[in-house]
Design an enzyme around this catalytic site. Structure first.
Site, PDB file in Angstrom:
ATOM      1  N   MET A  14       0.824  -1.210   0.000  1.00 51.78           N
ATOM      2  CA  MET A  14       0.000   0.000   0.000  1.00 51.78           C
ATOM      3  C   MET A  14       0.859   1.262   0.000  1.00 51.78           C
ATOM      4  SD  MET A  14      -3.158  -0.843  -0.225  1.00 51.78           S
ATOM      5  CE  MET A  14      -4.195   0.494   0.347  1.00 51.78           C
ATOM      6  N   GLY A  15       1.879   1.261   0.864  1.00 46.57           N
ATOM      7  CA  GLY A  15       2.706   2.451   1.003  1.00 46.57           C
ATOM      8  C   GLY A  15       3.419   2.826  -0.283  1.00 46.57           C
ATOM      9  N   ARG A  34      11.313   0.356   7.203  1.00 40.80           N
ATOM     10  CA  ARG A  34      12.057  -0.350   8.265  1.00 40.80           C
ATOM     11  C   ARG A  34      13.292  -1.044   7.673  1.00 40.80           C
ATOM     12  NH1 ARG A  34       9.462  -5.572  11.133  1.00 40.80           N
ATOM     13  NH2 ARG A  34       9.291  -6.124   8.954  1.00 40.80           N
ATOM     14  N   ALA A  78      -0.729  -2.911  10.866  1.00 36.96           N
ATOM     15  CA  ALA A  78      -1.489  -2.291  11.963  1.00 36.96           C
ATOM     16  C   ALA A  78      -1.121  -2.892  13.316  1.00 36.96           C
ATOM     17  CB  ALA A  78      -2.979  -2.466  11.703  1.00 36.96           C
ATOM     18  N   ASN A 104      -5.034  -0.097   8.492  1.00 36.84           N
ATOM     19  CA  ASN A 104      -6.364  -0.500   8.962  1.00 36.84           C
ATOM     20  C   ASN A 104      -6.375  -0.583  10.476  1.00 36.84           C
ATOM     21  OD1 ASN A 104      -8.015  -0.686   6.746  1.00 36.84           O
ATOM     22  ND2 ASN A 104      -7.388  -2.787   6.268  1.00 36.84           N
ATOM     23  N   SER A 130      -9.219   2.765   1.177  1.00 36.93           N
ATOM     24  CA  SER A 130      -9.749   1.556   0.544  1.00 36.93           C
ATOM     25  C   SER A 130      -9.494   1.580  -0.958  1.00 36.93           C
ATOM     26  CB  SER A 130     -11.246   1.415   0.776  1.00 36.93           C
ATOM     27  OG  SER A 130     -11.715   0.263   0.078  1.00 36.93           O
ATOM     28  N   LYS A 184     -14.018   3.357   7.912  1.00 40.35           N
ATOM     29  CA  LYS A 184     -13.326   2.335   7.101  1.00 40.35           C
ATOM     30  C   LYS A 184     -13.673   0.934   7.608  1.00 40.35           C
ATOM     31  CE  LYS A 184     -10.778   0.111   4.305  1.00 40.35           C
ATOM     32  NZ  LYS A 184      -9.490  -0.472   4.387  1.00 40.35           N
ATOM     33  N   HIS A 187     -17.057   0.159   6.380  1.00 37.82           N
ATOM     34  CA  HIS A 187     -16.903  -0.111   4.941  1.00 37.82           C
ATOM     35  C   HIS A 187     -16.524  -1.581   4.748  1.00 37.82           C
ATOM     36  CE1 HIS A 187     -14.215  -0.839   1.534  1.00 37.82           C
ATOM     37  NE2 HIS A 187     -14.878   0.090   0.864  1.00 37.82           N
ATOM     38  N   ASN A 188     -15.556  -2.032   5.524  1.00 40.97           N
ATOM     39  CA  ASN A 188     -15.105  -3.414   5.373  1.00 40.97           C
ATOM     40  C   ASN A 188     -16.177  -4.409   5.823  1.00 40.97           C
ATOM     41  OD1 ASN A 188     -12.766  -2.140   4.620  1.00 40.97           O
ATOM     42  ND2 ASN A 188     -11.419  -3.485   5.779  1.00 40.97           N
ATOM     43  N   GLU A 191     -18.424  -4.696   3.067  1.00 44.26           N
ATOM     44  CA  GLU A 191     -17.710  -5.465   2.028  1.00 44.26           C
ATOM     45  C   GLU A 191     -17.831  -6.980   2.302  1.00 44.26           C
ATOM     46  OE1 GLU A 191     -13.611  -4.007   1.286  1.00 44.26           O
ATOM     47  OE2 GLU A 191     -13.004  -6.094   1.511  1.00 44.26           O
ATOM     48  N   LYS A 262      -8.797 -10.454   8.295  1.00 45.40           N
ATOM     49  CA  LYS A 262      -7.765  -9.779   9.086  1.00 45.40           C
ATOM     50  C   LYS A 262      -8.337  -9.059  10.294  1.00 45.40           C
ATOM     51  CE  LYS A 262      -4.105  -9.055   5.732  1.00 45.40           C
ATOM     52  NZ  LYS A 262      -3.543  -8.025   4.848  1.00 45.40           N
ATOM     53  N   ARG A 289     -17.292 -16.723   7.199  1.00 45.60           N
ATOM     54  CA  ARG A 289     -15.840 -16.886   6.960  1.00 45.60           C
ATOM     55  C   ARG A 289     -15.227 -17.798   8.009  1.00 45.60           C
ATOM     56  NH1 ARG A 289     -12.744 -11.655   4.424  1.00 45.60           N
ATOM     57  NH2 ARG A 289     -14.450 -10.982   3.088  1.00 45.60           N
TER      58      ARG A 289
HETATM   59  P1  NDP Z   1       2.710  -5.041   3.481  1.00 38.45           P
HETATM   60  O1  NDP Z   1       2.885  -6.322   4.222  1.00 38.45           O
HETATM   61  O2  NDP Z   1       2.803  -5.049   2.003  1.00 38.45           O
HETATM   62  O3  NDP Z   1       3.810  -3.988   3.999  1.00 38.45           O
HETATM   63  C1  NDP Z   1       4.015  -3.827   5.350  1.00 38.45           C
HETATM   64  C2  NDP Z   1       4.947  -2.643   5.592  1.00 38.45           C
HETATM   65  O4  NDP Z   1       5.038  -2.476   7.004  1.00 38.45           O
HETATM   66  C3  NDP Z   1       6.373  -2.824   5.087  1.00 38.45           C
HETATM   67  O5  NDP Z   1       6.872  -1.595   4.653  1.00 38.45           O
HETATM   68  C4  NDP Z   1       7.094  -3.301   6.334  1.00 38.45           C
HETATM   69  O6  NDP Z   1       8.475  -2.994   6.324  1.00 38.45           O
HETATM   70  C5  NDP Z   1       6.415  -2.482   7.384  1.00 38.45           C
HETATM   71  N1  NDP Z   1       6.527  -3.042   8.719  1.00 38.45           N
HETATM   72  C6  NDP Z   1       6.102  -4.250   9.143  1.00 38.45           C
HETATM   73  N2  NDP Z   1       6.374  -4.396  10.449  1.00 38.45           N
HETATM   74  C7  NDP Z   1       6.960  -3.258  10.855  1.00 38.45           C
HETATM   75  C8  NDP Z   1       7.461  -2.811  12.091  1.00 38.45           C
HETATM   76  N3  NDP Z   1       7.394  -3.573  13.181  1.00 38.45           N
HETATM   77  N4  NDP Z   1       7.998  -1.574  12.142  1.00 38.45           N
HETATM   78  C9  NDP Z   1       8.065  -0.803  11.051  1.00 38.45           C
HETATM   79  N5  NDP Z   1       7.603  -1.173   9.854  1.00 38.45           N
HETATM   80  C10 NDP Z   1       7.062  -2.391   9.754  1.00 38.45           C
HETATM   81  O7  NDP Z   1       1.324  -4.431   4.002  1.00 38.45           O
HETATM   82  P2  NDP Z   1       0.238  -3.548   3.227  1.00 38.45           P
HETATM   83  O8  NDP Z   1       0.926  -2.451   2.508  1.00 38.45           O
HETATM   84  O9  NDP Z   1      -0.694  -4.441   2.487  1.00 38.45           O
HETATM   85  O10 NDP Z   1      -0.622  -2.975   4.468  1.00 38.45           O
HETATM   86  C11 NDP Z   1      -0.206  -1.847   5.230  1.00 38.45           C
HETATM   87  C12 NDP Z   1      -1.419  -1.351   5.991  1.00 38.45           C
HETATM   88  O11 NDP Z   1      -2.444  -0.974   5.056  1.00 38.45           O
HETATM   89  C13 NDP Z   1      -2.061  -2.381   6.922  1.00 38.45           C
HETATM   90  O12 NDP Z   1      -2.580  -1.739   8.045  1.00 38.45           O
HETATM   91  C14 NDP Z   1      -3.208  -2.911   6.073  1.00 38.45           C
HETATM   92  O13 NDP Z   1      -4.234  -3.470   6.847  1.00 38.45           O
HETATM   93  C15 NDP Z   1      -3.656  -1.636   5.369  1.00 38.45           C
HETATM   94  N6  NDP Z   1      -4.418  -1.820   4.124  1.00 38.45           N
HETATM   95  C16 NDP Z   1      -4.067  -2.779   3.224  1.00 38.45           C
HETATM   96  C17 NDP Z   1      -4.813  -2.925   2.050  1.00 38.45           C
HETATM   97  C18 NDP Z   1      -4.427  -3.942   1.035  1.00 38.45           C
HETATM   98  O14 NDP Z   1      -5.240  -4.158   0.106  1.00 38.45           O
HETATM   99  N7  NDP Z   1      -3.253  -4.583   1.133  1.00 38.45           N
HETATM  100  C19 NDP Z   1      -5.981  -2.068   1.771  1.00 38.45           C
HETATM  101  C20 NDP Z   1      -6.203  -1.036   2.755  1.00 38.45           C
HETATM  102  C21 NDP Z   1      -5.455  -0.950   3.897  1.00 38.45           C
HETATM  103  P3  NDP Z   1       9.588  -4.056   5.812  1.00 38.45           P
HETATM  104  O15 NDP Z   1       9.757  -3.767   4.349  1.00 38.45           O
HETATM  105  O16 NDP Z   1      10.802  -3.720   6.602  1.00 38.45           O
HETATM  106  O17 NDP Z   1       9.064  -5.426   6.091  1.00 38.45           O
END
Ligand code: NDP
Length: 472
Positions: A14-15, A34, A78, A104, A130, A184, A187-188, A191, A262, A289
């Site tokens: 997502m990021g 990280r 999260a 989330n 979302s 949100k 919303h879920n 969903e 989740k 589920r």
């Molecule tokens: P990913 O697993 O793809 O990425 C997780 C990220 O979190 C990575 O950058 C990871 O870093 C970092 N991370 C994990 N643990 C730690 C920690 N202890 N300290 C610092 N950084 C950490 O997750 P998503 O991008 O899918 O999800 C991110 C958020 O977005 C969650 O809350 C998710 O619920 C929410 N979300 C996800 C959606 C989706 O469709 N995937 C939709 C809407 C919301 P590293 O690279 O070092 O592992």
């Protein structure tokens, strides 16, 4: 070097997509992850957008790279990782900077984090996003909770990156502290109900009519041209039409029938219960589920009882029409429940949630986007909006036309032994909601009989007891 407009921590699915989206809209963005090497790799992979990406190797570097007051989006897993990032950011950010949790989060955590940062000079935004990976990259639906002032600082970037429905951004400030994450969560929950009902209809077509995925796909594709038009119906048709490259079989046929979750569905049910608002279709979807995950027990029970799932002998064309309308009626009931939960929370937490705005920002970008949300936005937007969607005139008409089909489908499913928990819960909710005289008079009598709880009479005020001599 020119300062970045915004920062982002967490270059996961997502990021990284959100960061590219922000850069694409012309904003310079500082990023940190990280696993630190990821930031440089991310810039290297960003192609034409690389110029707007500032990779940082520490949080101090991140803070230094952003123009104050600094908004920093946290998009990590999260829970505890978010608290850890906030704690670390406190050391490097300064007064008026804004920490934005875009994961989330459970809204209770958001409220707590908001309070914890109060008085520190930093402000906190809890932001629901979302749309999955694709939405994050090209336009998600964005639900913001926090102070209005902090929203104003980030409004430009967030509306620019959000999805657009007929040019209107699908991003909005919805209220203080946990409002965005609560919305949100619901919303879920909706969903979950939407997906479960679609799966139940698929089950009736597969097991009741004996249709294969390739035959079912065009049914959903056809429905996507009508009142059910929505992202979830659209992708259902695509999923059903897809083949597994390894075996050549339809992909759905090789996927194990065990659904993951989740937690947001469960949270929406817990909050509905806490608020005392019935959300039966969402509850049924979450429970379905859980039951799906009990594969071994289900297989053992099938050996004992035999599988349900007998054939339905109704003519196919008539049944397909009923299935479409049943899905429409079930969907309206589920959305009515979801919006009622948000209305209840708005009152409980004094959030003043704008229901028409919520429906509007869900019209594009998010997973439950659908044509019907446009009608919901209009229904909630009318002066003296109905407390429950089921009472909004446009939906009264739709429900009157569709609930007989929902009834027929639930009855046929029950007779055939096909499980339709979300559809049948939606029907039961509708029937109970429209029943002016229910059956709880008997429950009150029972409560008074064993617990002397008293009851109200229909013909006199005050509390009364029955002729059974009080508590037994
Ligand atoms: P990913 O697993 O793809 O990425 C997780 C990220 O979190 C990575 O950058 C990871 O870093 C970092 N991370 C994990 N643990 C730690 C920690 N202890 N300290 C610092 N950084 C950490 O997750 P998503 O991008 O899918 O999800 C991110 C958020 O977005 C969650 O809350 C998710 O619920 C929410 N979300 C996800 C959606 C989706 O469709 N995937 C939709 C809407 C919301 P590293 O690279 O070092 O592992």
């Amino acid at each position: 070097m020119e300062k970045a407009e915004i920062g982002l921590i967490g270059l996961g699915t997502m990021g990284s997509n959100l960061a590219l989206n922000i850069a694409e809209k012309g904003h310079r963005i500082a990023v940190f992850n990280r696993t630190v090497s990821r930031a440089d790799a991310f810039k290297a992979e960003a192609g034409a957008l690389a110029d707007r990406i500032v990779p940082c190797h520490s949080l101090a570097e991140l803070a230094e790279a952003i123009r104050p007051p600094r908004p920093v989006i946290i998009m990590v897993v999260a829970g505890k990782p978010v608290d850890e990032q906030i704690a670390a950011l406190r050391d490097v950010l300064s007064a008026d900077d804004i920490v934005i949790d875009a994961g989330n989060a459970n809204f209770h955590d958001t409220v707590r984090r908001f309070k914890e940062l109060e008085g520190s000079g930093l402000t906190f935004i809890g932001m629901g996003v979302s749309g999955g990976e694709e939405g994050a990259r090209h336009g998600p639906s964005i639900m913001v909770g926090g102070t209005e002032e902090s929203w104003r600082r980030v409004e430009g970037v967030l509306t620019a990156i959000s999805a657009k429905f007929k040019g209107e951004p699908c991003a909005a400030w919805l209220g203080p502290d946990g409002a965005g994450h609560f919305v949100k969560t619901i919303h879920n929950g909706i969903e979950y109900a939407d997906m479960q009902m679609i799966a139940e209809i698929y089950g009736m077509l597969r097991d009741g009519l004996g249709m294969g995925p390739k035959q079912i796909a065009p049914v959903f594709a056809g429905w996507n041209e009508g009142r059910l038009a929505s992202y979830l119906i659209e992708i259902t048709a695509k999923v059903l039409a897809a083949d597994d490259p390894q075996t050549g079989r339809p992909v759905v046929d090789i996927i194990l029938d065990r659904a993951g979750q989740k937690g947001t569905g469960k949270w929406s049910v817990i909050e509905a219960q806490q608020l005392g608002i019935p959300a039966t279709a969402i509850e049924a979807a979450v429970a379905a589920r859980v039951l799906s995950s009990m594969k071994d027990e289900r297989l053992a029970a099938e050996k004992v009882y035999g599988a349900g799932g007998g054939r339905i002998s109704e003519p196919r064309e008539a049944l397909l029409k009923d299935l479409e309308l049943a899905l429409l009626a079930g969907k309206i009931a589920a959305y009515a429940q979801g919006f009622a939960v948000m209305a209840g929370a708005s009152k409980e937490f004094s959030w003043n949630l704008p229901l028409p705005t919520i429906a509007r920002i869900w019209r594009a970008g998010c997973i439950i986007r659908s044509q019907m949300l446009d009608q919901m936005a209009e229904a909630f937007g009318k002066g003296g909006a109905a407390a429950n969607l089921l009472m909004a005139p446009a939906f009264v008409e739709m429900m009157k036309a569709a609930h007989p089909s929902l009834r027929r489908i639930v009855a046929l499913a029950a007779e055939a032994g096909l499980p339709v928990p979300a559809l049948s819960s939606a029907l039961a909710y509708f029937d109970a909601y429209r029943q002016g005289r229910g059956t709880s008079n008997l429950i009150q009598a029972q409560r008074d009989f064993f617990g002397a709880h008293g009851f109200e009479r229909i013909d006199a005020p005050g509390a009364h007891h029955g002729p059974w001599g009080g508590g037994q």
